[in-house]
Design a protein around this motif. Sequence first.
Motif, PDB file in Angstrom:
ATOM      1  N   VAL A 192       0.861  -1.182   0.000  1.00 47.52           N
ATOM      2  CA  VAL A 192       0.000   0.000   0.000  1.00 47.52           C
ATOM      3  C   VAL A 192       0.895   1.229   0.000  1.00 47.52           C
ATOM      4  N   LYS A 193       0.581   2.199  -0.833  1.00 47.53           N
ATOM      5  CA  LYS A 193       1.324   3.451  -0.820  1.00 47.53           C
ATOM      6  C   LYS A 193       0.994   4.214   0.451  1.00 47.53           C
ATOM      7  N   LYS A 194       2.004   4.574   1.199  1.00 41.99           N
ATOM      8  CA  LYS A 194       1.791   5.239   2.481  1.00 41.99           C
ATOM      9  C   LYS A 194       1.262   6.659   2.252  1.00 41.99           C
ATOM     10  N   PRO A 195       0.068   6.996   2.783  1.00 38.75           N
ATOM     11  CA  PRO A 195      -0.521   8.321   2.555  1.00 38.75           C
ATOM     12  C   PRO A 195       0.081   9.365   3.494  1.00 38.75           C
ATOM     13  N   MET A 196       1.194   9.938   3.108  1.00 42.03           N
ATOM     14  CA  MET A 196       1.950  10.828   3.985  1.00 42.03           C
ATOM     15  C   MET A 196       1.210  12.110   4.331  1.00 42.03           C
ATOM     16  N   MET A 197       0.166  12.456   3.587  1.00 45.62           N
ATOM     17  CA  MET A 197      -0.578  13.669   3.906  1.00 45.62           C
ATOM     18  C   MET A 197      -1.489  13.491   5.118  1.00 45.62           C
ATOM     19  N   LEU A 198      -1.652  12.247   5.574  1.00 44.22           N
ATOM     20  CA  LEU A 198      -2.515  11.957   6.710  1.00 44.22           C
ATOM     21  C   LEU A 198      -1.702  11.806   7.993  1.00 44.22           C
ATOM     22  N   PRO A 199      -2.311  12.039   9.157  1.00 46.08           N
ATOM     23  CA  PRO A 199      -1.630  11.779  10.433  1.00 46.08           C
ATOM     24  C   PRO A 199      -1.260  10.305  10.560  1.00 46.08           C
ATOM     25  N   ASP A 200      -0.215  10.021  11.345  1.00 48.85           N
ATOM     26  CA  ASP A 200       0.343   8.674  11.381  1.00 48.85           C
ATOM     27  C   ASP A 200      -0.653   7.585  11.771  1.00 48.85           C
ATOM     28  N   PRO A 201      -1.575   7.789  12.727  1.00 47.69           N
ATOM     29  CA  PRO A 201      -2.530   6.714  13.009  1.00 47.69           C
ATOM     30  C   PRO A 201      -3.317   6.284  11.777  1.00 47.69           C
ATOM     31  N   MET A 202      -3.660   7.248  10.904  1.00 43.73           N
ATOM     32  CA  MET A 202      -4.379   6.917   9.681  1.00 43.73           C
ATOM     33  C   MET A 202      -3.457   6.289   8.647  1.00 43.73           C
ATOM     34  N   ARG A 203      -2.195   6.705   8.634  1.00 42.70           N
ATOM     35  CA  ARG A 203      -1.237   6.067   7.729  1.00 42.70           C
ATOM     36  C   ARG A 203      -1.169   4.576   8.038  1.00 42.70           C
ATOM     37  N   GLN A 204      -1.078   4.259   9.317  1.00 46.06           N
ATOM     38  CA  GLN A 204      -0.978   2.854   9.700  1.00 46.06           C
ATOM     39  C   GLN A 204      -2.275   2.110   9.378  1.00 46.06           C
ATOM     40  N   MET A 205      -3.414   2.743   9.624  1.00 44.80           N
ATOM     41  CA  MET A 205      -4.693   2.116   9.294  1.00 44.80           C
ATOM     42  C   MET A 205      -4.823   1.824   7.808  1.00 44.80           C
ATOM     43  N   SER A 206      -4.165   2.638   6.977  1.00 47.24           N
ATOM     44  CA  SER A 206      -4.300   2.479   5.528  1.00 47.24           C
ATOM     45  C   SER A 206      -3.825   1.121   5.041  1.00 47.24           C
ATOM     46  N   LEU A 207      -3.047   0.407   5.853  1.00 44.72           N
ATOM     47  CA  LEU A 207      -2.616  -0.946   5.483  1.00 44.72           C
ATOM     48  C   LEU A 207      -3.805  -1.881   5.294  1.00 44.72           C
ATOM     49  N   LEU A 208      -4.929  -1.541   5.892  1.00 42.52           N
ATOM     50  CA  LEU A 208      -6.109  -2.398   5.820  1.00 42.52           C
ATOM     51  C   LEU A 208      -6.951  -2.157   4.565  1.00 42.52           C
ATOM     52  N   GLN A 209      -6.563  -1.213   3.740  1.00 38.52           N
ATOM     53  CA  GLN A 209      -7.378  -0.889   2.564  1.00 38.52           C
ATOM     54  C   GLN A 209      -7.643  -2.095   1.655  1.00 38.52           C
ATOM     55  N   PRO A 210      -6.686  -3.009   1.442  1.00 44.50           N
ATOM     56  CA  PRO A 210      -6.980  -4.152   0.570  1.00 44.50           C
ATOM     57  C   PRO A 210      -8.055  -5.091   1.112  1.00 44.50           C
ATOM     58  N   VAL A 211      -8.337  -5.028   2.422  1.00 42.92           N
ATOM     59  CA  VAL A 211      -9.299  -5.964   3.011  1.00 42.92           C
ATOM     60  C   VAL A 211     -10.487  -5.271   3.671  1.00 42.92           C
ATOM     61  N   ASP A 212     -10.464  -3.950   3.734  1.00 43.56           N
ATOM     62  CA  ASP A 212     -11.527  -3.184   4.391  1.00 43.56           C
ATOM     63  C   ASP A 212     -12.176  -2.277   3.359  1.00 43.56           C
ATOM     64  N   GLY A 213     -13.341  -2.682   2.851  1.00 38.90           N
ATOM     65  CA  GLY A 213     -13.983  -1.965   1.760  1.00 38.90           C
ATOM     66  C   GLY A 213     -14.396  -0.546   2.090  1.00 38.90           C
ATOM     67  N   LYS A 214     -14.660  -0.254   3.368  1.00 39.60           N
ATOM     68  CA  LYS A 214     -15.118   1.082   3.757  1.00 39.60           C
ATOM     69  C   LYS A 214     -13.975   2.061   4.007  1.00 39.60           C
ATOM     70  N   LEU A 215     -12.803   1.542   4.313  1.00 42.62           N
ATOM     71  CA  LEU A 215     -11.712   2.392   4.761  1.00 42.62           C
ATOM     72  C   LEU A 215     -11.209   3.381   3.705  1.00 42.62           C
ATOM     73  N   PRO A 216     -11.017   2.995   2.438  1.00 41.73           N
ATOM     74  CA  PRO A 216     -10.515   3.970   1.464  1.00 41.73           C
ATOM     75  C   PRO A 216     -11.373   5.230   1.382  1.00 41.73           C
ATOM     76  N   GLU A 217     -12.690   5.067   1.409  1.00 39.43           N
ATOM     77  CA  GLU A 217     -13.587   6.223   1.338  1.00 39.43           C
ATOM     78  C   GLU A 217     -13.479   7.083   2.605  1.00 39.43           C
ATOM     79  N   LEU A 218     -13.361   6.437   3.773  1.00 43.80           N
ATOM     80  CA  LEU A 218     -13.227   7.182   5.020  1.00 43.80           C
ATOM     81  C   LEU A 218     -11.948   8.017   5.025  1.00 43.80           C
TER      82      LEU A 218
END
Length: 348
Positions: free
Chosen positions: A102-128
Amino acid sequence: MAIPLLKRCRQIWPDHELGLVCRKGFGDFFIKTKLVDHIFEIKKGDADSYVQALQVIAKHQVNYLLSPHESMRTIFFCRKIKAQHKIGFKKPFSFLAFSQTVKKPMMLPDPMRQMSLLQPVDGKLPELLLSYQNSVKPYELDSKGKLPSPPEWSSMSVREKIMQCTDVYAGLQSRYNLNALSEGRGVLMFPGSVWATKRWTKEGFVATGKSLQEQGFQIYVMGGPGEEALAQEVTDLIPGSICIAGKTSILESTQIIARARLLIGNDSAASHMAASCETPLIAVFGPTVLRFGFRPWSADSYIAQKENLPCRPCGKHGHKVCPIKTHVCMTHLPAEQVVDKAETILRS
């Protein structure tokens, strides 16, 4: 900062057990707060501890491996773990260990950067994540220096679980005078930091502590291993204050933090512990800046800093010595700024 990621994993996989590889001494906190079910502790620099952790992990069937850490050592560590799916951040050598990146979303705060790892398995997370990125300015301070609140779906709070550890707090009460905490008069000060340039001045902490102590609040000076001497120096200069530095585990520290009215510290682990406890906090920023992403992740987070310095930031983590030998980011930050924020919080 990984707490929101762990909480999201619980939501996605409620019937699975969660395991966490962490530094030695951290595990008890994550187990007691029920963030994870298994802990595999390692000691940085101790190769044997890594081998032992891998041997224990090998006894478990691992469905998903998520790696927020990006060092080469971590990549080789993850490579040795058998898992059905391995997800890490996209780096030149990530292919050595991970089946998905997953490309690390550096524009977001670090807790959200880490959460972004779940995007391939969490359908709601990319939109959030996208909605938050487009609608919130996470590092913009209000007139009092307060940061915007994190959204509930990425909360770092484990306050409820911490407060349930009553046996741990009872043990602390038998060792220290914590009456002021139950009376709503306890204010905590953490003057230390691993990086010397990230420490606000001793004089600043002392002046702030004296002011609040004179207003009827009880000052407790705290810190981790290696910070005892500095904490004791601050304590000695604030009449009536109490030093508890270097004498509590992380879980024990959060028991005290969760019951305090306010925590004042540097841009360090203490502010993140306060965020996990939902305790109002003032974090003093010097060589580092908020846009690096490591802001305190809670609703009652205030920032004290010297604005408009051309030398800030001077590094991602701070330094042992100021690169330009002035350290104005800290030495020119007046105690009055911190006292003013503290009084605002304590009046509310």
